[in-house]
Design a protein around this motif. Structure first.
Motif, PDB file in Angstrom:
ATOM      1  N   PRO A 199      -4.324  -0.770   3.183  1.00 52.33           N
ATOM      2  CA  PRO A 199      -3.374   0.304   2.885  1.00 52.33           C
ATOM      3  C   PRO A 199      -3.391   0.726   1.419  1.00 52.33           C
ATOM      4  O   PRO A 199      -3.245   1.914   1.109  1.00 52.33           O
ATOM      5  CB  PRO A 199      -2.022  -0.305   3.275  1.00 52.33           C
ATOM      6  CG  PRO A 199      -2.345  -1.347   4.272  1.00 52.33           C
ATOM      7  CD  PRO A 199      -3.656  -1.904   3.840  1.00 52.33           C
ATOM      8  N   THR A 200      -3.583  -0.238   0.516  1.00 55.33           N
ATOM      9  CA  THR A 200      -3.663   0.114  -0.900  1.00 55.33           C
ATOM     10  C   THR A 200      -4.887   0.972  -1.183  1.00 55.33           C
ATOM     11  O   THR A 200      -4.829   1.931  -1.967  1.00 55.33           O
ATOM     12  CB  THR A 200      -3.708  -1.166  -1.750  1.00 55.33           C
ATOM     13  OG1 THR A 200      -2.576  -1.975  -1.452  1.00 55.33           O
ATOM     14  CG2 THR A 200      -3.708  -0.837  -3.229  1.00 55.33           C
ATOM     15  N   PHE A 201      -6.005   0.637  -0.561  1.00 59.04           N
ATOM     16  CA  PHE A 201      -7.222   1.446  -0.754  1.00 59.04           C
ATOM     17  C   PHE A 201      -7.020   2.867  -0.253  1.00 59.04           C
ATOM     18  O   PHE A 201      -7.432   3.843  -0.905  1.00 59.04           O
ATOM     19  CB  PHE A 201      -8.400   0.785  -0.038  1.00 59.04           C
ATOM     20  CG  PHE A 201      -9.630   1.631  -0.006  1.00 59.04           C
ATOM     21  CD1 PHE A 201     -10.422   1.759  -1.134  1.00 59.04           C
ATOM     22  CD2 PHE A 201      -9.994   2.311   1.155  1.00 59.04           C
ATOM     23  CE1 PHE A 201     -11.566   2.549  -1.107  1.00 59.04           C
ATOM     24  CE2 PHE A 201     -11.128   3.102   1.190  1.00 59.04           C
ATOM     25  CZ  PHE A 201     -11.917   3.218   0.051  1.00 59.04           C
ATOM     26  N   LEU A 202      -6.414   3.025   0.916  1.00 62.49           N
ATOM     27  CA  LEU A 202      -6.177   4.369   1.452  1.00 62.49           C
ATOM     28  C   LEU A 202      -5.251   5.170   0.550  1.00 62.49           C
ATOM     29  O   LEU A 202      -5.472   6.375   0.317  1.00 62.49           O
ATOM     30  CB  LEU A 202      -5.589   4.265   2.861  1.00 62.49           C
ATOM     31  CG  LEU A 202      -6.505   3.622   3.923  1.00 62.49           C
ATOM     32  CD1 LEU A 202      -5.773   3.515   5.256  1.00 62.49           C
ATOM     33  CD2 LEU A 202      -7.804   4.405   4.073  1.00 62.49           C
ATOM     34  N   MET A 203      -4.233   4.526   0.014  1.00 59.73           N
ATOM     35  CA  MET A 203      -3.304   5.230  -0.872  1.00 59.73           C
ATOM     36  C   MET A 203      -3.983   5.635  -2.178  1.00 59.73           C
ATOM     37  O   MET A 203      -3.819   6.770  -2.662  1.00 59.73           O
ATOM     38  CB  MET A 203      -2.093   4.343  -1.150  1.00 59.73           C
ATOM     39  CG  MET A 203      -1.052   4.986  -2.050  1.00 59.73           C
ATOM     40  SD  MET A 203       0.389   3.932  -2.300  1.00 59.73           S
ATOM     41  CE  MET A 203      -0.376   2.542  -3.140  1.00 59.73           C
ATOM     42  N   PHE A 204      -4.790   4.724  -2.745  1.00 57.80           N
ATOM     43  CA  PHE A 204      -5.448   5.027  -4.014  1.00 57.80           C
ATOM     44  C   PHE A 204      -6.566   6.051  -3.825  1.00 57.80           C
ATOM     45  O   PHE A 204      -6.855   6.838  -4.748  1.00 57.80           O
ATOM     46  CB  PHE A 204      -6.004   3.750  -4.635  1.00 57.80           C
ATOM     47  CG  PHE A 204      -4.998   2.989  -5.450  1.00 57.80           C
ATOM     48  CD1 PHE A 204      -3.887   2.414  -4.859  1.00 57.80           C
ATOM     49  CD2 PHE A 204      -5.160   2.846  -6.814  1.00 57.80           C
ATOM     50  CE1 PHE A 204      -2.970   1.713  -5.592  1.00 57.80           C
ATOM     51  CE2 PHE A 204      -4.238   2.151  -7.567  1.00 57.80           C
ATOM     52  CZ  PHE A 204      -3.137   1.581  -6.955  1.00 57.80           C
ATOM     53  N   SER A 205      -7.203   6.064  -2.652  1.00 62.10           N
ATOM     54  CA  SER A 205      -8.229   7.083  -2.410  1.00 62.10           C
ATOM     55  C   SER A 205      -7.610   8.469  -2.313  1.00 62.10           C
ATOM     56  O   SER A 205      -8.214   9.457  -2.759  1.00 62.10           O
ATOM     57  CB  SER A 205      -8.994   6.744  -1.136  1.00 62.10           C
ATOM     58  OG  SER A 205      -8.129   6.754  -0.005  1.00 62.10           O
ATOM     59  N   ARG A 206      -6.417   8.576  -1.740  1.00 58.22           N
ATOM     60  CA  ARG A 206      -5.717   9.857  -1.703  1.00 58.22           C
ATOM     61  C   ARG A 206      -5.348  10.317  -3.107  1.00 58.22           C
ATOM     62  O   ARG A 206      -5.327  11.518  -3.403  1.00 58.22           O
ATOM     63  CB  ARG A 206      -4.455   9.740  -0.847  1.00 58.22           C
ATOM     64  CG  ARG A 206      -4.694   9.541   0.629  1.00 58.22           C
ATOM     65  CD  ARG A 206      -5.285  10.791   1.269  1.00 58.22           C
ATOM     66  NE  ARG A 206      -5.402  10.660   2.709  1.00 58.22           N
ATOM     67  CZ  ARG A 206      -4.460  11.037   3.567  1.00 58.22           C
ATOM     68  NH1 ARG A 206      -3.319  11.547   3.116  1.00 58.22           N
ATOM     69  NH2 ARG A 206      -4.659  10.900   4.861  1.00 58.22           N
ATOM     70  N   MET A 207      -5.041   9.362  -3.989  1.00 53.34           N
ATOM     71  CA  MET A 207      -4.670   9.686  -5.362  1.00 53.34           C
ATOM     72  C   MET A 207      -5.872   9.853  -6.278  1.00 53.34           C
ATOM     73  O   MET A 207      -5.716  10.249  -7.441  1.00 53.34           O
ATOM     74  CB  MET A 207      -3.759   8.583  -5.921  1.00 53.34           C
ATOM     75  CG  MET A 207      -2.472   8.396  -5.135  1.00 53.34           C
ATOM     76  SD  MET A 207      -1.532   6.930  -5.655  1.00 53.34           S
ATOM     77  CE  MET A 207      -1.205   7.329  -7.366  1.00 53.34           C
ATOM     78  N   GLY A 208      -7.074   9.563  -5.800  1.00 54.52           N
ATOM     79  CA  GLY A 208      -8.273   9.725  -6.608  1.00 54.52           C
ATOM     80  C   GLY A 208      -8.446   8.651  -7.664  1.00 54.52           C
ATOM     81  O   GLY A 208      -9.102   8.893  -8.692  1.00 54.52           O
ATOM     82  N   LEU A 209      -7.917   7.440  -7.439  1.00 56.67           N
ATOM     83  CA  LEU A 209      -7.997   6.369  -8.420  1.00 56.67           C
ATOM     84  C   LEU A 209      -9.007   5.294  -8.062  1.00 56.67           C
ATOM     85  O   LEU A 209      -9.176   4.345  -8.836  1.00 56.67           O
ATOM     86  CB  LEU A 209      -6.611   5.711  -8.584  1.00 56.67           C
ATOM     87  CG  LEU A 209      -5.509   6.597  -9.151  1.00 56.67           C
ATOM     88  CD1 LEU A 209      -4.198   5.830  -9.216  1.00 56.67           C
ATOM     89  CD2 LEU A 209      -5.891   7.125 -10.528  1.00 56.67           C
ATOM     90  N   THR A 210      -9.668   5.425  -6.914  1.00 60.83           N
ATOM     91  CA  THR A 210     -10.666   4.418  -6.573  1.00 60.83           C
ATOM     92  C   THR A 210     -11.870   4.549  -7.503  1.00 60.83           C
ATOM     93  O   THR A 210     -12.128   5.619  -8.083  1.00 60.83           O
ATOM     94  CB  THR A 210     -11.109   4.584  -5.118  1.00 60.83           C
ATOM     95  OG1 THR A 210     -11.584   5.929  -4.913  1.00 60.83           O
ATOM     96  CG2 THR A 210      -9.956   4.304  -4.167  1.00 60.83           C
ATOM     97  N   ASN A 211     -12.599   3.445  -7.646  1.00 59.11           N
ATOM     98  CA  ASN A 211     -13.765   3.363  -8.523  1.00 59.11           C
ATOM     99  C   ASN A 211     -13.392   3.579  -9.990  1.00 59.11           C
ATOM    100  O   ASN A 211     -14.201   4.058 -10.790  1.00 59.11           O
ATOM    101  CB  ASN A 211     -14.848   4.367  -8.099  1.00 59.11           C
ATOM    102  CG  ASN A 211     -16.233   3.924  -8.513  1.00 59.11           C
ATOM    103  OD1 ASN A 211     -16.494   2.741  -8.725  1.00 59.11           O
ATOM    104  ND2 ASN A 211     -17.149   4.874  -8.650  1.00 59.11           N
ATOM    105  N   THR A 212     -12.161   3.211 -10.319  1.00 57.84           N
ATOM    106  CA  THR A 212     -11.680   3.265 -11.702  1.00 57.84           C
ATOM    107  C   THR A 212     -10.968   1.948 -12.013  1.00 57.84           C
ATOM    108  O   THR A 212     -10.562   1.220 -11.096  1.00 57.84           O
ATOM    109  CB  THR A 212     -10.705   4.434 -11.916  1.00 57.84           C
ATOM    110  OG1 THR A 212      -9.553   4.245 -11.091  1.00 57.84           O
ATOM    111  CG2 THR A 212     -11.370   5.770 -11.597  1.00 57.84           C
TER     112      THR A 212
END
Length: 355
Positions: A199-212
Motif C-alpha cells: 500500500p505504501t508503494f501504491l500511494m508513493f507511486s501516485r505521488m511520484g516519489l518512487t525511485n527517490t
C-alpha cells in the motif's frame, strides 16, 4: 451457785495495729549480654531470658565456633552449571557468524572457494580486499554507504525526534481522544512493516516519489514501537511534580521540556535511536520495492546486486568483495553501540529502587 463469766479476748482495732513494712524486692542485676553476631542463638537466648536465669545451654562446655558463613544474595548467586552451558551456547551462536565473516574477509576469490570456512587461507588479503571493495565499480560501495547514512540520519533520526515528542506529550498531557490514540498506537505496533509495503508503494507511486530517497526516508519516520516505548518511559522517568514545580516558577513548556524532561528521557531516547538506526540500516524490503536506480541503493541492495552478478550471463563473481563489504557494513553499527552504551546503561535501573 453463781458462775463468773469467762473473759473473751477482744481483738485490737485495725488502727492500732502496727503497719507492716513492705518487703523490698531484691533486684538481680541482668547478666551482661555477650557480643555475638546478629541473630545468633546466644543473642536470641539472652534477649528472651532478660533478667532471668541464663539458659542451660550456657552451662554446657563451650564449643569452638566457626567463622561466619557468607550468605548467598541475589548479587552473588550460586553458580549454575546448566545456565553457564546455555549462556556459552548462546555466545558461540552469536559470535560464530562474526568469526566466519572476519576469517573469510581475509581470503581472495580462489582461497574463499578452496579453504575451510572457519580457518585462514595460506595468504591474508584483508587490506587488499578492503581497497578493492572501496574502488570496485567506480566506488559504488562508498556511494551506497553514503546513501545508507542519509537514510539513517534523516529517517532514524527523525523517527527518534517524533517518538520523543509524541511519547512525552501522550504521557504528561491530558486531552480528549487520548485512549483512542493509545489504541491506534498499539494496533500499529502489531502490524508488520511488510504488510504495509505494497500500500505504501501504491500511494508513493501516485505521488511520484518512487525511485527517490523520499520513498525510503518518509516511511522510516514512523516508528509505532518507538512512540509506545517513549510513552511508557516518559510516564515513569519524568515526575509530574517536577514539571509542576517548573511551571510554578514561571518556566514555559518548551524550556521545561528541554531543560528538565529531555535529560531524564535520555536513556529512552538512546534506546529508540538504536532500534531505529539498526532497523533503517538493515532495511531491505522497502528499498527493494521503492528504488530501481542503483545510484540510490543502500548497502543492503548494493551487496545483493554484487552477489547476484555470478548468476547473470557473463557476470563476474565477486564473493570475496561481498563478504568484505558485509564486514565493513557492520563496523558502523558496532561503533554506534559502543559510543551510546553509557547513555543506555545509565537508565536501565531507573525506577527499580523505591525511596
Amino acid at each position: 451457785m453463781t458462775t463468773s463469766p469467762v473473759p473473751v479476748p477482744v481483738p485490737a482495732p485495725a488502727s492500732a495495729a502496727t503497719p507492716a513494712t513492705p518487703a523490698t524486692p531484691v533486684s538481680t542485676p541482668a547478666p551482661a549480654v555477650r557480643t555475638s553476631a546478629v541473630g545468633s542463638p546466644d543473642a536470641r537466648a539472652e534477649a528472651a531470658g532478660g533478667a532471668g536465669t541464663r539458659p542451660a545451654a550456657d552451662s554446657a562446655p563451650k564449643r569452638r565456633r566457626r567463622g561466619p558463613r557468607s550468605p548467598r544474595s541475589p548479587l552473588a548467586p550460586r553458580p549454575s552449571v546448566p545456565l553457564t552451558l546455555v549462556t556459552g551456547l548462546v555466545l558461540v551462536y552469536t559470535l560464530l557468524p562474526l568469526v566466519w565473516l572476519f576469517i573469510n574477509a581475509t581470503k581472495d576469490q580462489k582461497g574463499l572457494l578452496n579453504s575451510f570456512g572457519l580457518w585462514f587461507a595460506d595468504d591474508v588479503n584483508l587490506w587488499d580486499n578492503i581497497s578493492r571493495t572501496l574502488s570496485y565499480d567506480d566506488g559504488a560501495f562508498v556511494r551506497w554507504l553514503l546513501n545508507t547514512l542519509l537514510y539513517v540520519v534523516a529517517g532514524a533520526g527523525g523517527a527518534t525526534v517524533l517518538a520523543v515528542l509524541g511519547g512525552y506529550a501522550l504521557a504528561k498531557f491530558a486531552f480528549p481522544g487520548r485512549r483512542a490514540v493509545f489504541a491506534v498506537v498499539l494496533g500499529a505496533v502489531a502490524v508488520p512493516g511488510t504488510a504495509l509495503a505494497v500500500p505504501t508503494f501504491l500511494m508513493f507511486s501516485r505521488m511520484g516519489l518512487t525511485n527517490t530517497p523520499w520513498a525510503v526516508i518518509i516511511p522510516s519516520l514512523i516508528s509505532p514501537f518507538g512512540l509506545y516505548l517513549m510513552w511508557v518511559f516518559a510516564a515513569e522517568a519524568v515526575p509530574t511534580e517536577l514539571l509542576e514545580a517548573a511551571r510554578i516558577d514561571g518556566s514555559g513548556e518548551l524550556r521545561t521540556f528541554f531543560r528538565i524532561a529531555l535529560p531524564l528521557l535520555m536513556p529512552g531516547t538512546v534506546t529508540v535511536l538504536l532500534f531505529s538506526t539498526v532497523a533503517t540500516w538493515n532495511n531491505y524490503f522497502l528499498p527493494l520495492i521503492m528504488i530501481k536506480d542503483p545510484e540510490w541503493y543502500p548497502l543492503t541492495l548494493g551487496l545483493n546486486a554484487w552477489n547476484a552478478q555470478a548468476q547473470t550471463a557473463g557476470g563476474e563473481p565477486v564473493f570475496d568483495l561481498v563478504i568484505t563489504g558485509s564486514l565493513l557494513t557492520i563496523v558502523p553499527i558496532v561503533a554506534v553501540f559502543l559510543l551510546l552504551q553509557r547513555y543506555w546503561q545509565s537508565g536501565l535501573a531507573a525506577g527499580s529502587v523505591k525511596e
